[in-house]
Design a protein around this motif. Structure first.
Motif, PDB file in Angstrom:
ATOM      1  N   VAL A  67      28.834  14.323  -3.918  1.00 41.65           N
ATOM      2  CA  VAL A  67      27.616  14.998  -4.096  1.00 41.65           C
ATOM      3  C   VAL A  67      26.790  14.440  -5.072  1.00 41.65           C
ATOM      4  N   ALA A  68      25.566  14.184  -4.930  1.00 40.42           N
ATOM      5  CA  ALA A  68      24.760  13.681  -5.959  1.00 40.42           C
ATOM      6  C   ALA A  68      23.410  14.720  -5.998  1.00 40.42           C
ATOM      7  N   GLY A  69      23.036  15.175  -6.999  1.00 34.74           N
ATOM      8  CA  GLY A  69      21.921  16.244  -6.943  1.00 34.74           C
ATOM      9  C   GLY A  69      21.071  16.160  -8.260  1.00 34.74           C
ATOM     10  N   LYS A  70      20.007  16.757  -8.195  1.00 33.09           N
ATOM     11  CA  LYS A  70      19.125  16.947  -9.503  1.00 33.09           C
ATOM     12  C   LYS A  70      18.497  18.037  -9.144  1.00 33.09           C
ATOM     13  N   VAL A  71      18.561  19.138 -10.300  1.00 34.56           N
ATOM     14  CA  VAL A  71      17.836  20.418 -10.468  1.00 34.56           C
ATOM     15  C   VAL A  71      16.921  20.362 -11.396  1.00 34.56           C
ATOM     16  N   GLY A  72      15.680  20.390 -11.099  1.00 34.42           N
ATOM     17  CA  GLY A  72      14.425  20.516 -12.152  1.00 34.42           C
ATOM     18  C   GLY A  72      14.351  22.096 -12.503  1.00 34.42           C
ATOM     19  N   ILE A  73      14.401  22.415 -13.942  1.00 34.02           N
ATOM     20  CA  ILE A  73      14.117  23.645 -14.493  1.00 34.02           C
ATOM     21  C   ILE A  73      12.875  23.694 -15.154  1.00 34.02           C
ATOM     22  N   ASN A  74      12.033  24.886 -14.715  1.00 36.10           N
ATOM     23  CA  ASN A  74      10.869  24.909 -15.437  1.00 36.10           C
ATOM     24  C   ASN A  74      10.581  26.371 -16.127  1.00 36.10           C
ATOM     25  N   LEU A  75       9.962  26.028 -16.985  1.00 40.60           N
ATOM     26  CA  LEU A  75       9.282  27.519 -17.861  1.00 40.60           C
ATOM     27  C   LEU A  75       7.986  27.399 -17.791  1.00 40.60           C
ATOM     28  N   LYS A  76       7.344  28.313 -17.265  1.00 43.67           N
ATOM     29  CA  LYS A  76       5.924  28.189 -17.284  1.00 43.67           C
ATOM     30  C   LYS A  76       5.080  29.352 -17.877  1.00 43.67           C
ATOM     31  N   THR A  83       6.342  34.924 -18.193  1.00 49.55           N
ATOM     32  CA  THR A  83       6.985  33.687 -18.292  1.00 49.55           C
ATOM     33  C   THR A  83       7.654  33.481 -16.910  1.00 49.55           C
ATOM     34  N   GLU A  84       7.256  32.340 -16.198  1.00 53.41           N
ATOM     35  CA  GLU A  84       7.783  32.001 -14.859  1.00 53.41           C
ATOM     36  C   GLU A  84       9.132  31.041 -15.073  1.00 53.41           C
ATOM     37  N   LEU A  85      10.179  31.444 -14.573  1.00 56.94           N
ATOM     38  CA  LEU A  85      11.267  30.358 -14.406  1.00 56.94           C
ATOM     39  C   LEU A  85      11.553  30.245 -13.132  1.00 56.94           C
ATOM     40  N   SER A  86      11.279  28.890 -12.835  1.00 57.65           N
ATOM     41  CA  SER A  86      11.459  28.162 -11.517  1.00 57.65           C
ATOM     42  C   SER A  86      12.330  27.060 -11.297  1.00 57.65           C
ATOM     43  N   PHE A  87      12.985  26.812 -10.438  1.00 58.95           N
ATOM     44  CA  PHE A  87      13.646  25.522 -10.214  1.00 58.95           C
ATOM     45  C   PHE A  87      13.580  24.891  -8.985  1.00 58.95           C
ATOM     46  N   ASP A  88      13.489  23.546  -8.834  1.00 61.08           N
ATOM     47  CA  ASP A  88      13.557  22.831  -7.599  1.00 61.08           C
ATOM     48  C   ASP A  88      14.812  21.970  -7.670  1.00 61.08           C
ATOM     49  N   GLY A  89      15.789  21.936  -6.520  1.00 59.98           N
ATOM     50  CA  GLY A  89      16.971  21.244  -6.543  1.00 59.98           C
ATOM     51  C   GLY A  89      17.134  20.607  -5.377  1.00 59.98           C
ATOM     52  N   LYS A  90      17.708  19.214  -5.511  1.00 63.22           N
ATOM     53  CA  LYS A  90      17.730  18.439  -4.291  1.00 63.22           C
ATOM     54  C   LYS A  90      19.269  18.051  -4.293  1.00 63.22           C
ATOM     55  N   ALA A  91      20.197  17.973  -3.249  1.00 60.25           N
ATOM     56  CA  ALA A  91      21.287  17.373  -3.355  1.00 60.25           C
ATOM     57  C   ALA A  91      21.662  16.637  -1.873  1.00 60.25           C
ATOM     58  N   ASN A  92      22.385  15.512  -2.139  1.00 62.33           N
ATOM     59  CA  ASN A  92      22.819  14.640  -1.107  1.00 62.33           C
ATOM     60  C   ASN A  92      24.256  14.605  -0.683  1.00 62.33           C
ATOM     61  N   PHE A  93      24.958  14.985  -0.041  1.00 59.93           N
ATOM     62  CA  PHE A  93      26.251  15.099   0.518  1.00 59.93           C
ATOM     63  C   PHE A  93      26.810  13.873   1.300  1.00 59.93           C
ATOM     64  N   SER A  94      27.955  13.401   0.786  1.00 60.16           N
ATOM     65  CA  SER A  94      28.259  12.188   1.828  1.00 60.16           C
ATOM     66  C   SER A  94      30.008  12.414   1.763  1.00 60.16           C
TER      67      SER A  94
END
Ligand code: FES
Ligand code: FES
Length: 300
Positions: A67-76, A83-94
């Protein structure tokens, strides 16, 4: 973020050891369907902006896949009270993991993501950030998952291994990853035949085949026609009978003709025209193309 906090909020972590600034060796135990797998690898935090955002990068390997992934976490800060807490995640499975099925993987990823978010939320609430007034913390999440597969094709007589995504078309993998650009793309409707190759000896339109379907198969492209610097009879036929002008349709025409001549060494004109009906030529016209195939038939 300190090591115990990261270990607490990251789902499945059974061991986390700091190896450098914002770098960690990690072991995670995760249940995927009926299988319990132990993953070993690295976690890193990057692009840290205090009290605003950071990325959590994950590279984990196990016996059943990677698994290779990246999660971006943001507080706005939305206003003085929110305050908004949000995140975007992307993962690649092989690996084998990728063949478990998108649904199972997607379900596991979604539940791990929710768990991570909940723990992070709790962690933020438990701390007193003077910059964040958190009477209400909203949240939003997005995540995407892709799967990659290592496939091996006997390509023009040689075994070639390549990593592809589930959705990759064979024509794109041949052209973009294996750099065999003789196979052309002329339409996106399976009509023109410019992408024709031989798969297990049969002419197929490679724009209608997923690369994963070619795993373990033998594939021949126009680059594989000549042997030891000698042109194939079909190539000679097109040359001698002026069977091309711009040449865009020619690789597909030749591969279709080779399939026909393998099945029928002495085709009639109407059989040649019928065999080529899925290949379009926009500039030469079909008379010389038919003659090119007849020329090849007499020399094979
Ligand atoms: Fe495959 Fe046109 S590109 S048929
Ligand atoms: Fe130009 Fe056929 S030679 S499209």
């Amino acid at each position: 973020m300190d090591t115990p906090t990261l270990a607490r909020i990251t789902p499945g972590i059974s061991r986390l050891e700091e190896t450098g600034l914002n770098e960690y060796d990690a072991i995670a135990d995760v249940k995927i369907g009926p299988v319990k797998a132990s993953f070993k690898g690295k976690l890193t935090l990057s692009d840290l902006i205090e009290n605003e955002s950071f990325f959590l990068n994950i590279t984990q390997n196990s016996k059943i896949g990677n698994v290779a992934g990246k999660v971006g976490i943001n507080l706005k800060k939305l206003d003085a009270n929110q305050t908004e807490l949000s995140f975007d995640g992307k993962a690649n499975f092989s690996g084998t993991l990728a063949s478990k099925g998108a649904r199972i993987i997607s379900g596991v990823a979604s539940s791990l993501t929710k768990q991570f978010f909940k723990e992070l939320h709790t962690e933020i609430e438990a701390r007193d950030f003077p910059e964040i007034k958190e009477d209400i913390i909203k949240h939003s999440t997005r995540n995407s998952i892709s799967m990659s597969h290592e496939i091996t094709i006997k390509l023009n007589g040689q075994d070639k291994s390549v990593t592809v995504e589930s959705r990759d078309l064979l024509v794109d993998v041949l052209r973009d990853k294996l750099r065999l650009t003789g196979t052309h793309i002329g339409c996106d409707t399976s009509s023109c035949g410019a992408c024709t190759i031989l798969m297990d000896g049969k002419a197929v339109k490679s724009c209608t085949i997923l690369a994963v379907q070619a795993d373990g198969e033998s594939v021949q492209t126009v680059e594989g026609l000549a042997t030891n610097g000698e042109m194939h009879p079909i190539q000679n036929g097109f040359k001698e009978e002026h069977g091309l002008q711009c040449g865009f349709c020619t690789p597909g025409m030749m591969m279709t003709a080779v399939d026909l001549l393998q099945r029928n060494s002495n085709p009639s004109e109407s059989e040649i025209r019928e065999a080529l009906e899925g290949n379009f030529c926009r500039c030469t016209g079909y008379h010389n193309i038919v003659r090119a195939v007849q020329h090849a038939a007499t020399n094979m």
